[in-house]
Scaffold this motif. Structure first.
Motif, short mmCIF file in Angstrom:
data_model
loop_
_atom_site.label_atom_id
_atom_site.label_comp_id
_atom_site.label_asym_id
_atom_site.label_seq_id
_atom_site.Cartn_x
_atom_site.Cartn_y
_atom_site.Cartn_z
N GLU A 256 42.37 23.65 91.81
CA GLU A 256 41.70 24.42 93.08
C GLU A 256 41.99 24.60 94.58
N ALA A 257 41.58 24.78 95.39
CA ALA A 257 41.93 25.14 96.81
C ALA A 257 41.69 24.22 97.17
N ASP A 258 41.15 23.28 97.67
CA ASP A 258 41.05 21.56 97.93
C ASP A 258 41.92 20.30 96.99
N GLN A 259 42.19 20.68 96.34
CA GLN A 259 43.69 20.19 95.75
C GLN A 259 45.47 20.79 96.57
N ILE A 260 45.30 21.14 97.00
CA ILE A 260 46.16 21.47 98.49
C ILE A 260 46.24 20.99 99.32
N VAL A 261 47.26 20.04 100.08
CA VAL A 261 46.77 20.17 101.68
C VAL A 261 48.06 20.67 103.12
N LEU A 262 47.72 20.64 103.79
CA LEU A 262 48.63 21.34 104.05
C LEU A 262 48.70 20.65 105.97
N PHE A 263 49.57 20.15 106.22
CA PHE A 263 49.86 19.37 107.39
C PHE A 263 50.02 20.30 108.32
N SER A 264 49.59 21.06 109.18
CA SER A 264 49.50 21.68 110.15
C SER A 264 50.01 21.28 112.10
N PRO A 265 51.57 21.74 112.02
CA PRO A 265 51.53 21.11 113.58
C PRO A 265 50.43 21.22 114.80
N ASN A 266 49.96 21.20 114.50
CA ASN A 266 47.73 21.11 115.79
C ASN A 266 47.14 22.16 115.42
N ARG A 267 45.81 22.49 116.18
CA ARG A 267 44.65 22.93 115.88
C ARG A 267 44.88 24.80 116.09
N LEU A 268 45.64 24.76 116.77
CA LEU A 268 45.45 26.14 117.42
C LEU A 268 46.47 26.43 116.45
N PHE A 269 47.43 26.43 115.38
CA PHE A 269 48.10 26.41 114.37
C PHE A 269 47.35 26.80 112.97
N SER A 270 46.61 25.83 112.78
CA SER A 270 45.15 25.93 112.01
C SER A 270 44.39 26.81 112.06
N HIS A 271 44.15 27.36 113.45
CA HIS A 271 42.63 28.51 113.69
C HIS A 271 43.82 29.81 113.09
N TYR A 272 45.22 30.12 113.59
CA TYR A 272 45.90 30.65 113.58
C TYR A 272 46.18 31.30 112.05
N ILE A 273 46.26 30.97 111.29
CA ILE A 273 46.98 31.36 110.08
C ILE A 273 44.99 31.00 108.60
N SER A 274 44.16 30.66 109.44
CA SER A 274 42.93 30.29 108.34
C SER A 274 42.39 31.87 107.85
N ASP A 275 43.59 32.85 108.38
CA ASP A 275 42.05 34.02 107.43
C ASP A 275 43.45 34.76 106.26
N VAL A 276 44.69 34.58 106.60
CA VAL A 276 45.72 34.68 105.13
C VAL A 276 45.32 34.94 104.27
N LEU A 277 44.47 33.41 103.55
CA LEU A 277 44.28 33.38 101.76
C LEU A 277 43.04 33.98 102.18
N PRO A 278 41.58 34.19 103.10
CA PRO A 278 41.03 34.78 102.27
C PRO A 278 40.51 36.33 102.43
N SER A 279 42.28 36.85 103.11
CA SER A 279 42.30 38.14 103.31
C SER A 279 42.80 37.75 101.64
N LEU A 280 43.27 37.45 100.80
CA LEU A 280 43.74 37.88 100.10
C LEU A 280 43.02 37.46 98.81
N GLY A 281 41.47 36.94 99.00
CA GLY A 281 40.61 36.73 97.97
C GLY A 281 41.16 35.04 97.40
N GLU A 282 41.86 34.46 98.15
CA GLU A 282 41.68 32.93 97.78
C GLU A 282 40.90 31.95 98.49
N ARG A 283 40.29 30.89 98.73
CA ARG A 283 39.37 30.20 99.70
C ARG A 283 41.09 29.55 100.43
N ASN A 284 40.67 29.05 101.69
CA ASN A 284 41.60 27.82 102.55
C ASN A 284 41.89 26.54 102.02
#
Length: 768
Positions: A256-284
């Protein structure tokens, strides 16, 4: 490509789009039906929540009904969300159904077969695959194969096929913008189109442009440790996000998506990549920064962030041998050895108090711990100590329940309070009234002593912070660390703890000590751990993260050339150290050397800053030369900066002024904010606005901007090679334009012979 072929391909796009349109209509009707059913259940749910809570029979019956209603609401909500996800996928697919085509002929087939590759699969009502998901096994041929005999993995094993054609499409709003055949993974024309566009506020999924080496990263399912070392702009972050999407697709029954954790360098980066997985039909997946993770683990302590330490390092010289040892694998080994050999008398037990009086003394606790066999692990010994303390607490509760004050309290209870103390599961359980009263009495005492119970459960009787001091006092030191220097570490730690602060360097070993002695701290549910910008993590931090997520496969990605917080290391040396420290079975290093983000002139300039920059391959995208503006006083510098901003804003969506520190960012903002609409970003910001942004370089890690202006790259500000990584990181954030402003003579890193004058535009104003 003939006109006839283009017409045939457009007809197919039209036919597929029509089929998808019909599926959208059907799915929209399914969504409306699911939404209406959910509304009806919610309405029924709200109408049945009013009940007489004082009648026992009514309470039991209503509670059971409400539980059923909640479960039904949960199922219907999940169903509605699934249908909504399908609807969103189909709508995106209709605009651009696919981006690739492969013609293959299997050995046992007489006719070739044409397969079309897109961001998601689409099967028509006749169960014919009109589009194959880019993550499907056969789709790997599109990314990895060159024309001729190729192999691809399937659940049944490797499969051979003959790749006859590889065609690529640019389709927008159902119209083919261009199409071309290629023998490469992705032809230059498609890359030029994707890379030439303006930067958006969030990263886009670009599965159409995946390169062969990126595909190796994405589809690796066997490595326990995958280390990705990629130069700036090599697409490593994009590849990692697509790797997550692939893993979710490949292991969809077990992951499941919530069994994957990504350590991001900062919150700006977290927001910057937030649309990629949903655009591929997956939960973040779950995202967290190191600062957020440590803050959650150290409730009540102000833990120093990487950024705060970076700022502090600018002010005070760093004792490198001392810091390197404190952040090393050797330090973590010393912590583990200390904990495993701790005796009962060595542990810093504390009294458990209730209302300022000792309830369980530290001597009593130590005696319990001492009686547990030494062969047991420290955490197991502490758990058994907790269990014994719980038994003694229950005995004390039973004794106290006989006290007169308890009986007086029961007499004063209202019917509702009495029923709440009794609880639903105990209604009607007791045959004798005295037994019921005795149960109520123990409940009253147990609630009164809840703080004692919490102290036992949470292990508050072991002072991990004082224990860490004891560890530091006896820690074996390497030859290049003196006893006097180590005493400053002990003194600094004790001073910080007294004021509820904790240095970042102490966080990992302290957590490790606490977990080994007290247990807990490990999340066994996570299956994959991703760490971005791994070069900014110490070995001690990576060892602790592996301890914290013991069942997770590790994917670490970064660029050793962009190390802002420590010295640059070679990728092979990093893997060797990680192998030794993390002790994994299967490790793999993948190095990405080709940079796609910036234009050829910008990449040529950026790689010339590095001692081994010739290993970086620049993608051949034309653009303007980087510009160096030299001014000899601050007023003239800001006049030039204002002019550059005006010019850049005319043609670019995002212009970033990148500084060396927060203090510089504040100063630039104060000087410019009256004349320009600009935003100063800090480590608390979560979104990246359009227009002009001002931020220190360490907050720009992982981000890219249409235009970058590097503030004050003077010899005073960037005097030597220690800041090569910082300057390289600044330059490599720019996609289309790069300007470097120097107040006074430019840094020797820029003025060196390594950077030919032909690779720069220099605007020089001589001092009067």
């Amino acid at each position: 490509m003939t006109t006839s072929e283009e017409a045939q391909e457009q007809q197919r796009v039209d036919r597929v789009s029509d089929e998808i349109g019909k599926r959208i209509d059907k799915t929209a009707a399914d969504y409306d039906a699911a939404h209406q059913e959910l509304r009806n259940v919610l309405k029924n749910y709200s109408e049945n929540t009013s009940v007489n809570w004082f009648e026992v029979d009514d309470r039991i019956e209503t509670s059971a009904e409400l539980q059923q209603q909640r479960a039904l609401v949960s199922r219907l909500t999940e169903n509605q969300n699934i249908i909504q996800g399908q609807l969103d996928t189909f709508k995106e697919l209709q605009k651009s159904p696919y981006f690739g085509r492969i013609d293959i002929q299997d050995p046992d087939e007489t006719q070739p077969e044409s397969l079309y590759i897109g961001t998601a699969s689409f099967v028509n009502d006749d169960q014919e695959f009109l589009v194959y998901d880019w993550r499907a096994p056969i789709s790997s041929v599109y990314y990895n194969g060159v024309l001729g005999q190729v192999a691809y993995d399937t659940p049944a094993g490797p499969q051979q096929t003959d790749l006859l054609k590889k065609r690529q499409f640019l389709i927008q709003d159902g119209k083919i913008e261009s199409m071309f055949d290629t023998n490469e993974t992705v032809g230059d024309e498609m890359l030029q189109h994707a890379l030439g566009e303006q930067n958006d506020a969030t990263m886009q999924n670009i599965v159409a442009t995946i390169q062969r080496e990126q595909n190796d990263i994405i589809r690796d399912t066997k490595s326990d440790l995958l280390v990705v070392q990629g130069v700036a702009g090599s697409g490593k972050t994009s590849a990692i996000l697509q790797r997550i999407a692939f893993l979710l697709y490949h292991s969809r029954r077990d992951l499941e998506a919530d069994q994957i954790v990504l350590f991001s360098p900062n919150r700006l980066f977290s927001h910057y990549i937030s649309d990629v997985l949903p655009s591929l039909g997956e939960r973040n997946m779950r995202q967290v920064t190191l600062a957020e993770f440590l803050t959650q683990r150290f409730q009540g302590l102000n833990v120093q962030t990487q950024f705060e330490r970076y700022e502090a390092d600018q002010q005070t010289p760093v004792n490198l041998p001392l810091r390197q040892f404190r952040e090393s694998a050797a330090m973590m080994t010393a912590v583990r050895d200390y904990c495993l050999h701790c005796r009962a008398d060595d542990l810093k037990f504390t009294d458990i108090r209730f209302k300022s009086r000792v309830f369980f003394s530290k001597e009593e606790i130590r005696d319990i711990y001492r009686q547990i066999p030494l062969a047991a692990a420290p955490a197991d010994r502490l758990l058994r100590t907790k269990n014994e303390l719980e038994k003694r607490l229950k005995h004390r509760i039973a004794e106290e329940a006989k006290a007169d004050w308890v009986r007086d309290t029961i007499d004063q209870l209202s019917d509702e309070d009495y029923h709440n103390l009794l609880g639903e599961k105990h209604l009607g359980q007791f045959e004798q009234l005295d037994d019921e009263i005795d149960f109520i009495a123990r409940q009253i005492v147990r609630r009164r002593l809840r703080s004692v119970d919490d102290a036992i459960y949470n292990g508050y009787f072991l002072d991990a912070y004082s224990q860490f001091t004891e560890f530091l006092k006896q820690c074996p030191l390497p030859d290049d660390v003196t006893a006097a220097d180590w005493q400053t570490v002990i003194d600094g730690y004790q001073h910080d703890i007294e004021f509820h602060r904790l240095a970042l360097t102490d966080a990992a070993p302290l957590l490790y000590l606490r977990d080994i002695l007290a247990g807990g701290g490990a999340n066994h549910r996570m299956q994959h751990l991703f760490v971005d910008e791994m070069q900014d993590y110490s070995m001690a931090q990576l060892i602790y993260l592996q301890h914290a997520f013991p069942r997770a496969k590790l994917t670490l990605l970064g660029d050793s050339e962009q190390a802002l917080f420590k010295a640059v290391e070679a990728p092979e040396a990093i893997l060797k150290k990680l192998d030794a420290a993390l002790n994994v079975k299967r490790s793999r290093l993948i190095t990405l050397r080709r940079s796609y983000r910036s234009t050829l002139p910008i990449t040529t300039f950026a790689k010339a800053l590095l001692p081994d920059g010739d290993q970086i391959e620049a993608f051949n995208r034309p653009g303007d030369l980087p510009k160096v503006i030299i001014r000899y006083d601050t007023a003239a510098a800001f006049k030039a900066l204002a002019h550059e901003l005006t010019v850049e804003l005319a043609t670019n969506g995002t212009v970033a002024i990148l500084t060396k520190s927060t203090a510089e960012a504040k100063y630039v903002y104060q000087e410019l904010h009256r004349d320009f609409d600009l935003t100063r970003l800090t480590d608390t910001d979560r979104s990246l606005p359009k227009g002009v942004v001002v931020l220190p370089i360490y907050l720009a890690k992982g981000l890219e901007f249409d235009s970058v202006i590097a503030y004050n790259v003077s010899a005073d500000n960037y005097p030597d090679e220690q800041l090569t990584g910082t300057l390289y990181t600044i330059a490599s954030r720019a996609m289309h334009h790069l300007t470097l402003l120097s107040i006074g003579p430019a840094s020797p890193l820029i003025a060196s012979d390594k950077i030919p004058a032909a690779d720069l535009t220099i605007e020089h104003e001589f001092q009067n």
